[in-house]
Motif scaffolding. Sequence first.
Motif, PDB file in Angstrom:
ATOM      1  N   ALA A   2      78.878  63.833 -39.200  1.00  0.00           N
ATOM      2  CA  ALA A   2      78.622  64.832 -38.205  1.00  0.00           C
ATOM      3  C   ALA A   2      78.996  66.125 -39.054  1.00  0.00           C
ATOM      4  CB  ALA A   2      79.724  64.858 -37.058  1.00  0.00           C
ATOM      5  N   ARG A   3      78.218  67.145 -38.875  1.00  0.00           N
ATOM      6  CA  ARG A   3      78.295  68.540 -39.411  1.00  0.00           C
ATOM      7  C   ARG A   3      79.295  68.958 -38.436  1.00  0.00           C
ATOM      8  NH1 ARG A   3      73.259  67.552 -39.725  1.00  0.00           N
ATOM      9  NH2 ARG A   3      72.254  66.932 -41.690  1.00  0.00           N
ATOM     10  N   VAL A   4      80.163  70.108 -39.159  1.00  0.00           N
ATOM     11  CA  VAL A   4      81.194  70.916 -38.453  1.00  0.00           C
ATOM     12  C   VAL A   4      80.805  72.241 -38.395  1.00  0.00           C
ATOM     13  CG1 VAL A   4      83.634  71.444 -38.211  1.00  0.00           C
ATOM     14  CG2 VAL A   4      83.000  69.393 -39.401  1.00  0.00           C
ATOM     15  N   THR A  49      72.344  78.338 -40.329  1.00  0.00           N
ATOM     16  CA  THR A  49      72.596  76.768 -40.379  1.00  0.00           C
ATOM     17  C   THR A  49      72.294  76.224 -41.512  1.00  0.00           C
ATOM     18  OG1 THR A  49      72.224  77.049 -38.131  1.00  0.00           O
ATOM     19  CG2 THR A  49      72.077  74.554 -39.046  1.00  0.00           C
ATOM     20  N   GLU A  50      73.375  75.652 -42.207  1.00  0.00           N
ATOM     21  CA  GLU A  50      73.296  75.174 -43.619  1.00  0.00           C
ATOM     22  C   GLU A  50      72.969  73.310 -43.662  1.00  0.00           C
ATOM     23  OE1 GLU A  50      76.367  77.129 -45.897  1.00  0.00           O
ATOM     24  OE2 GLU A  50      75.259  78.564 -46.049  1.00  0.00           O
ATOM     25  N   ILE A  51      72.327  72.803 -44.475  1.00  0.00           N
ATOM     26  CA  ILE A  51      72.339  71.391 -44.568  1.00  0.00           C
ATOM     27  C   ILE A  51      72.895  71.159 -45.673  1.00  0.00           C
ATOM     28  CG2 ILE A  51      70.461  69.637 -44.504  1.00  0.00           C
ATOM     29  CD1 ILE A  51      70.765  71.233 -41.871  1.00  0.00           C
ATOM     30  N   CYS A  52      74.112  70.540 -45.818  1.00  0.00           N
ATOM     31  CA  CYS A  52      74.715  70.070 -46.767  1.00  0.00           C
ATOM     32  C   CYS A  52      74.969  68.822 -47.386  1.00  0.00           C
ATOM     33  CB  CYS A  52      76.324  70.763 -46.528  1.00  0.00           C
ATOM     34  SG  CYS A  52      76.279  72.488 -45.802  1.00  0.00           S
ATOM     35  N   GLY A  58      78.794  62.175 -47.465  1.00  0.00           N
ATOM     36  CA  GLY A  58      80.282  62.074 -47.426  1.00  0.00           C
ATOM     37  C   GLY A  58      81.205  62.207 -48.922  1.00  0.00           C
ATOM     38  N   SER A  59      80.270  62.786 -49.801  1.00  0.00           N
ATOM     39  CA  SER A  59      80.955  62.989 -50.996  1.00  0.00           C
ATOM     40  C   SER A  59      80.168  64.378 -51.557  1.00  0.00           C
ATOM     41  CB  SER A  59      81.226  61.681 -51.926  1.00  0.00           C
ATOM     42  OG  SER A  59      79.885  61.352 -52.245  1.00  0.00           O
ATOM     43  N   GLN A  60      80.790  65.062 -52.577  1.00  0.00           N
ATOM     44  CA  GLN A  60      80.380  65.907 -53.370  1.00  0.00           C
ATOM     45  C   GLN A  60      79.245  65.554 -54.146  1.00  0.00           C
ATOM     46  OE1 GLN A  60      82.718  69.092 -54.569  1.00  0.00           O
ATOM     47  NE2 GLN A  60      82.980  70.070 -52.532  1.00  0.00           N
ATOM     48  N   TYR A  61      78.149  66.212 -54.434  1.00  0.00           N
ATOM     49  CA  TYR A  61      77.246  65.833 -55.620  1.00  0.00           C
ATOM     50  C   TYR A  61      78.004  66.914 -56.619  1.00  0.00           C
ATOM     51  CZ  TYR A  61      73.366  66.028 -58.689  1.00  0.00           C
ATOM     52  OH  TYR A  61      72.790  65.659 -59.683  1.00  0.00           O
ATOM     53  N   THR A  62      77.964  66.298 -57.652  1.00  0.00           N
ATOM     54  CA  THR A  62      78.739  67.087 -58.816  1.00  0.00           C
ATOM     55  C   THR A  62      77.973  67.151 -60.095  1.00  0.00           C
ATOM     56  OG1 THR A  62      79.500  64.968 -59.747  1.00  0.00           O
ATOM     57  CG2 THR A  62      81.170  65.859 -58.329  1.00  0.00           C
ATOM     58  N   CYS A 144      66.794  60.524 -46.815  1.00  0.00           N
ATOM     59  CA  CYS A 144      67.125  60.300 -48.171  1.00  0.00           C
ATOM     60  C   CYS A 144      68.329  59.544 -48.631  1.00  0.00           C
ATOM     61  CB  CYS A 144      67.663  61.824 -48.702  1.00  0.00           C
ATOM     62  SG  CYS A 144      66.490  63.214 -48.538  1.00  0.00           S
ATOM     63  N   LYS A 145      68.201  59.404 -49.816  1.00  0.00           N
ATOM     64  CA  LYS A 145      69.451  58.521 -50.472  1.00  0.00           C
ATOM     65  C   LYS A 145      69.715  58.841 -51.868  1.00  0.00           C
ATOM     66  CE  LYS A 145      66.997  54.553 -52.398  1.00  0.00           C
ATOM     67  NZ  LYS A 145      66.753  53.013 -52.473  1.00  0.00           N
ATOM     68  N   PRO A 146      70.865  58.941 -52.289  1.00  0.00           N
ATOM     69  CA  PRO A 146      71.376  59.172 -53.853  1.00  0.00           C
ATOM     70  C   PRO A 146      70.511  58.178 -54.663  1.00  0.00           C
ATOM     71  CG  PRO A 146      73.248  59.557 -52.519  1.00  0.00           C
ATOM     72  CD  PRO A 146      72.277  58.798 -51.618  1.00  0.00           C
TER      73      PRO A 146
END
Length: 157
Positions: A2-4, A49-52, A58-62, A144-146
């Motif tokens: 869920a987005r906050v 509204t930002e899509i993140c 569930g984890s940051q893209y680095t 999508c999937k990583p």
Amino acid sequence: MARVPSCINCAGTCIAGGQSCSDPSQLILKLSAATNAHGEIATGTTYPTEICYDQIFGSQYTGANPQTCTGSNRVLRLSASTNAQAEGPLGTVYGTDVCYGNLECQLVVGSCSPGFTEVVALSGSINAHLETASANQYNTFICCKPSTTINDLYWGN
């Protein structure tokens, strides 16, 4: 995931009713609202509204330069850089690509395939309005999937 909702966008500006990413590098694209929305590229300054990436997966893209198109990481295509309609990643009508990191994306009707996660929903396959994954009004999805591609693997003896 869920987005906050938040008041602060990635640029640090207060925009009531928006959602924000934990860091500007996590931003995939922006929407004018949670549903029945127009789209905007990540570097746009108009929409709240930002899509993140990190909130969806569930984890940051680095990786470096996540919004750079590499040929295989297109999320979707927009009709313009802001105030735009959308089409799927394989569309050929619109010319503004929204790309992100290591994502592999597809346009589906109904539900995402196993291993894929809904990033945004569209009102149709082309000339579409967008909505957040939690809005639940449209049934055409950008899923999508990583990527798990390993480029430097070799056998040695």
